[in-house]
Scaffold this active site. Sequence first.
Site, short mmCIF file in Angstrom:
data_model
loop_
_atom_site.label_atom_id
_atom_site.label_comp_id
_atom_site.label_asym_id
_atom_site.label_seq_id
_atom_site.Cartn_x
_atom_site.Cartn_y
_atom_site.Cartn_z
N LYS A 1 0.82 -1.12 -0.09
CA LYS A 1 0.09 0.03 0.15
C LYS A 1 0.68 1.36 -0.09
O LYS A 1 1.95 1.31 0.96
CB LYS A 1 -0.80 -0.13 1.21
CG LYS A 1 -2.20 0.78 1.12
CD LYS A 1 -3.15 0.43 2.03
CE LYS A 1 -4.38 1.31 2.06
NZ LYS A 1 -5.35 0.78 2.74
N GLU B 228 -19.89 -5.06 9.74
CA GLU B 228 -20.84 -4.25 10.62
C GLU B 228 -21.88 -5.15 11.32
O GLU B 228 -22.24 -4.89 12.32
CB GLU B 228 -21.35 -3.30 9.71
CG GLU B 228 -20.48 -1.88 9.31
CD GLU B 228 -19.56 -2.15 8.05
OE1 GLU B 228 -19.81 -3.45 7.57
OE2 GLU B 228 -18.56 -1.57 7.92
N ARG C 29 -25.57 -1.98 6.55
CA ARG C 29 -25.34 -3.42 6.61
C ARG C 29 -25.91 -4.18 7.69
O ARG C 29 -25.97 -5.63 7.53
CB ARG C 29 -23.77 -3.59 6.38
CG ARG C 29 -23.06 -3.31 5.43
CD ARG C 29 -23.09 -4.55 4.51
NE ARG C 29 -22.71 -4.22 3.25
CZ ARG C 29 -21.59 -4.29 2.68
NH1 ARG C 29 -20.58 -4.92 3.34
NH2 ARG C 29 -21.31 -4.16 1.55
C1 LIG Z 1 -19.24 -1.82 4.39
C2 LIG Z 1 -17.96 -1.05 4.56
N1 LIG Z 1 -17.43 -0.69 5.67
C3 LIG Z 1 -16.41 0.15 5.59
C4 LIG Z 1 -15.89 0.73 4.64
C5 LIG Z 1 -14.54 1.53 4.76
N2 LIG Z 1 -13.68 1.26 4.06
C6 LIG Z 1 -13.10 1.93 2.69
S1 LIG Z 1 -11.85 0.94 2.15
C7 LIG Z 1 -11.65 -0.11 3.53
C8 LIG Z 1 -10.42 -0.87 3.74
C9 LIG Z 1 -10.28 -2.00 2.69
O1 LIG Z 1 -9.22 -2.42 2.61
P1 LIG Z 1 -8.66 -3.32 1.40
O2 LIG Z 1 -9.94 -3.98 0.91
O3 LIG Z 1 -7.67 -4.38 1.99
O4 LIG Z 1 -8.20 -2.53 0.44
P2 LIG Z 1 -6.93 -1.50 0.48
O5 LIG Z 1 -7.40 0.02 0.95
O6 LIG Z 1 -6.02 -1.96 1.61
O7 LIG Z 1 -6.37 -1.49 -0.87
C10 LIG Z 1 -12.73 0.34 4.48
C11 LIG Z 1 -12.80 -0.20 5.93
C12 LIG Z 1 -16.58 0.62 3.21
N3 LIG Z 1 -16.06 0.97 2.16
N4 LIG Z 1 -17.36 -0.40 3.15
#
Ligand SMILES: Cc1ncc(C[n+]2csc(CCOP(=O)(O)OP(=O)(O)O)c2C)c(N)n1
Length: 638
Positions: free
Chosen positions: A289, A373, A401
Amino acid sequence: MLLDRINTPKKLKRLPPPALHQLAAEIRDFLIQSVAVTGGHLASNLGVVELTLALHKVFDSPKDKIIWDVGHQSYVHKIITGRKSRFHDLRKLDGLSGFPKTSESAHDVFDTGHSSTSISAALGLATARDLRYSEDYPKNCIKREKIIAVIGDGSMTGGLAYEGLNNAGRSDTDLIVILNDNQMSIGENVGAISRHLNDIRTGPLYLGAKQDIHRLLDRLPVVGGPLSSGLESVKASLKYLLLHGVLFEEMGFRYFGPVDGHDIPKLLKVLEGVKKIRGPVLVHVLTKKGKGYEHAEEAPSDFHGVGAFDASTGKVKKKPVPSYTDVFSDALMECAAKDDKIVAITAAMAAGTGLEPFLAKFPKRYFDVGIAEGHAVTFAAGLAKGGLRPVLTVYSSFLQRAYDQVLHDVALQNLPVVFAIDRAGIVGEDGETHQGLYDLAYLSHIPNMTILAPKDGAELTSMLKFALSHTGPVAIRYPRDAAANIDAFVPPIEYAKSQQVYQGKNIALVSVGTMMKTILEVASIIRARSRNRDPSIYNARFVKPLDIELAKRLSDYKQVFVLEDASCVGGYASSLQRELTTTNKPPPYIHGFAFPDKFIEAGTRDELFERYRLDAKGIAEDISRIITELHFNETFAK
Ligand SMILES: Cc1ncc(C[n+]2csc(CCOP(=O)(O)OP(=O)(O)O)c2C)c(N)n1
């Protein structure tokens, strides 16, 4: 510059593989310079530059369908699919969306913003494809599109991803899942799956060796009868001992990896390989990242979603002002210091919801459950049953959710869970998928629920204290905004009681939560325009239960205007209207100012309030017009 020429996947395909390195470097530079001005999701995009190029080189978008989970990492995909020139207005009003949008490009297959949906959506598309081609298959085999879901390890903490895997693994449909493992969610990733992926990452075996083991295991004889079941179990144990990705293999996927996600030749080789494989396949790709920008590599969480920053120093430009999140965070710390029964839960949003100080001070009482969630809510219900005082901090749009868990697991048993609902109302640049406009509607009809909306920072603090003393579930909603400072003295919060702020005559203005700032302005504009008009002002405080005394008092007014930062359907105005029509008196004219029944686009809070005439000027004008029209109609009727 290659980047100026490569604006379609077709042109990318014509580039010789060695030139992809130069293109990757140019894209990284462009992303850093561009997001430094507009803000946006930088670190995740820097991590998928090579992966995105390899996907577009090997597959044939838009015929082949690439679905980006969450979609915050789709900027490189947007650049390659002809949208580079629009990055100056990324996430702005009427600008380029920060997420995939089917209305924006044929290359965007599925609208996203919330996590863990990609595998289910991809399986749906794959199944639809299979049905479409079923009659003359395999003649049409060559033409059949490939469906690819790209999902991060963080998003793999969400249960929906496993529902998708479970369903897909049982089918024999062609489906490719790319697991983009950067060991990070927004912050550090959590949980057993994350640990499992880490074991694979640090294990000794790589692709070549794995294929040998597969071959070896395939050579072990399997014949009928008791001997065969013995051999089968030996084979299974060997598999467990020797193979990576056994979890996914057991779920019915062919597992490939881990693959270095920054090594373009390797990625191309693996993707070309899996393209030919039938059935569900999972490719485990390892990325970093923030790759290629030292500040983002060092602090990937800070550059997950970032405001405008100085590209040379990595320093964010805007001076932070205390937000509602900050006020909540301080209030929670104060309460938690006095009561060790208070525990805090987040679904992967510790920084966004202000829980980092809580984690630092009370690590044993802090729970990050991953992007889960629904689980977070039922887990909170269990904690409450066990005698604790759980506070779940969650964004309004993500709590969507967990509707059934709030209703069935918390409210039905009247459990004292506090829902600290951040980003309620307009959220700004993230747009449609993240607007927190629906919580009042999806919570208001749940029995036992108490819903509070503070008018400013001080009231938020008082409301949290009240919520923690209440015996049932309480939701407190507050927006993504600088905390207003309207009153230093906060009259005590009394159950189901509103607050009268000003006594006027004929017209009543009722503010829900932080709309008080606007209501006060509206009142002064109205007074300045006409000496005869002197609106009373009320602060609703409780969206549920409704203050019955207030409803009675409001029935004495000619016109009542309610202002809420929410959808016009199912909010406070609807509840008030229902209550007032049940009294014997003829109800006053009630007008609700709220967002219309449509998905609200991206833009700053101020821009969107103005566009939908929910700013003080727009509201004051509309109130004057409505009163004049009502007066005219009355006179005319006589
Ligand atoms: C249902 C939901 N909860 C929380 C989020 C907030 N959120 C956006 S990106 C993320 C992290 C995602 O991690 P990953 O899939 O590993 O992607 P990365 O950013 O590491 O590339 C979160 C928690 C969301 N988009 N949807």
